[in-house]
Design a protein around this motif. Sequence first.
Motif: not given
Lengths: 450, 450
Positions: A234-259
């Motif tokens: 699970l630790l290794h897979q956090t690269i997915i969410g970490l990248e996603a946070k950078k990407q959301f920051a780029k467009v100035g958005d943030y998720p209300d819900m994650i599936f």
Amino acid sequence: MPQTKILLDESEIPTHWYNVVADMPNPPSAPLSPDGKPVGPDALAAIFPMSIIEQEVSSERWIPIPEPVREIFRLYRPSPLFRAHRLEAALGTPAKIYYKYEGVSPAGSHKVNTSIPQAYYNKEAGIKRIATETGAGQWGSSMALAGQMFGLEVRVYMVRVSYDQKPFRRSMMQTWGAQVFASPSMETQTGRDALAKDSENQGSLGMAISEAVEEAASRADTNYALGSVLNHVLLHQTIIGLEAKKQFAKVGDYPDMIFAPCGGGSNFGGVAFPFFADKAGGKNVRLVAVEPTSCPTLTKGVYAYDYGDTAGLTPIMKMYTLGHDFMPPGIHAGGLRYHGDSPLVSQLYHEGLIEAVSVAQLATFEAGVMFARAEGIIPAPESNHAIRACMDEALCCKESGEPKTLFFNLSGHGHFDMAAYDKYLAGQLDDFYYPEEAIKASLSNLPKVG
Amino acid sequence: MPQTKILLDESEIPTHWYNVVADMPNPPSAPLSPDGKPVGPDALAAIFPMSIIEQEVSSERWIPIPEPVREIFRLYRPSPLFRAHRLEAALGTPAKIYYKYEGVSPAGSHKVNTSIPQAYYNKEAGIKRIATETGAGQWGSSMALAGQMFGLEVRVYMVRVSYDQKPFRRSMMQTWGAQVFASPSMETQTGRDALAKDSENQGSLGMAISEAVEEAASRADTNYALGSVLNHVLLHQTIIGLEAKKQFAKVGDYPDMIFAPCGGGSNFGGVAFPFFADKAGGKNVRLVAVEPTSCPTLTKGVYAYDYGDTAGLTPIMKMYTLGHDFMPPGIHAGGLRYHGDSPLVSQLYHEGLIEAVSVAQLATFEAGVMFARAEGIIPAPESNHAIRACMDEALCCKESGEPKTLFFNLSGHGHFDMAAYDKYLAGQLDDFYYPEEAIKASLSNLPKVG
């Protein structure tokens, strides 16, 4: 024209993994021997390198990603974050829908995110061979690719029924240089015993795990590798969410819900845990694990100590479980047919910090086909579970008029699952609901300790 | 650490296609009726929209890409340009190797670059249905996807032997909403006649083309779409080379040699033509079309007027050909089994402005497996031809010590071609060399006009 793909440059690949243990309100429950005694790091050293065992028990918040691992990641990472404009329009929802596409990895799913570091750490520890198991082949092909990248021999025990019926995943592993054995095989004592009893034995994931672990435990040059459930995966897979946070920051958005789909938990943990860090800090974000109605571990299982494998060879772990001898119906999302769940995911769910829903097979394929027609990509059956739950929420938003920001993990493509789509389109696919009697029976068989 | 992927933002998707006709030293030869008279635009209007016919005969250098087409391109374009660091190291070459990866499209190959504009122009012309043919299914699935994107009904005539043996490409087309018929079918007079003669008819690409054209010609609401050979198809594919030029500029490099598979010519034209513009302006860049030894159109054919299809139903075009009734051996690179070649590619080759080589099947799979083990991605068998020729040049560079910059088009992934890899790895794949007698026979059967 609105942006469709939010890309990161490869220099933006994260330098550290995020360890959710650092932000959990309570320390994780330790794995135990069946006799109830704690399992120390030494017991695992026969099949795992020490650097992985250290990650398994670490409570450090940030763990550095080795540079040679980041270098291989550059072959496919960072993965794109998509804004699903066409799906939003097709649903007529005011919600914004985003998805992270992990199917860009050469093996076609997120599994490569952990097979690469696992291969690296084993190589560094002087290991020459990796033995592992695979069902439908997604994990086996990810491990074959990673072994090739670091010059490790990879030996995959593939459940015989898949070996015979799904030859293309086998060819993929062989193309990347792995040896693939139909399990039960003549390579191990476990396999030979099984074949002596029944030469037509079709195999099972439990049998294949037993063969791989036997080989790893009996040879100093060989280790074992696992594709989900454990903390380091699970630790290794956090690269997915970490990248996603950078990407959301780029467009100035943030998720209300994650599936995210949830079988062994690494898909869900990988995308959700980095957002849990924000939630622990007070941010309002809902994290939803999506599982099949046919194997409803979180939504219908119990929180108890149980074996990780069917045969009862592993340490016992505190987790949501349907009982280690529960045999889920043969749905096409093979990656979600697991009786248990990650202990970390289980604990967070038990403490009410994350949510879970279950969805039925036909509804997931309906969602997958609708997604493919809107966005192009044909999703893996596992990913269809997240799409279904996300679409249901988007339709609620349509009712309520709420413009929520929804985000799901498109964990892989369905190029090796077209037989399942074929059955769905031909009306030959079945639904499997909550198998209450079977679960009752298997839950009566939990280990007595813990 | 050296850069692996050179990415462009989706705002950098080209706004215009490049028309090589503007830079050719001589005007292209016109297509003729079998009686030797020129075929005017009107003759094509029964099966193509006027905007596509205009592109077919245009000599404008730049042709604008409609905004709705660029919007759909955002689902997968710009495609990445990779620097093959690991392949270079595996070969021990001083050459720099780059590849453009078109397998990122949802249908898995470059074919989508033309199916999307073709669907758009037909939609704009008020057309409701597209009829087309497919062999192994790469073009059919690209057209199915594009039709879905613009709300067109797509009807695919799929060669029966592929329909039966390769069900997964069929499922892919159906997932995207297309109707797929085993050809010969009961849908057309051509098909019904063939089945009346032989109810077990296994079909051929020529038969499937005839069925699709019959349907398009006989219904006002239906048009035909073709995946290669014609000028407008090559025009649409120039987006590959145009993006690549921007990407090379980003890293301050430029190719000495470019390699692309060549069957009908759109793969090669797509990547090479935008560089031909520089060559016409005096730049030193070599453009190499790579074809199979079993179907050596440019390297062993003649430059003459011939039919585009096997049955002799199309206008005749001046091109390199092996004779329209030449039946190439059953190699696994189905996309390269074409008796003729694009008239534009043929004319440039005839005038000595581009080069061609042929490579044998086993050598292409050897190259593909080596590539997969170095770079991860498993290539389509067609793409393996470009990889083979590029690797051979890289090995020459190793001999000579020249640090050339080499570039090839990785036109698609091999996820639907694993049966071919399986045969290769099992030692069951054959080589087919120059089929001299068969070519002699078919060349004696060229149309007498032209």
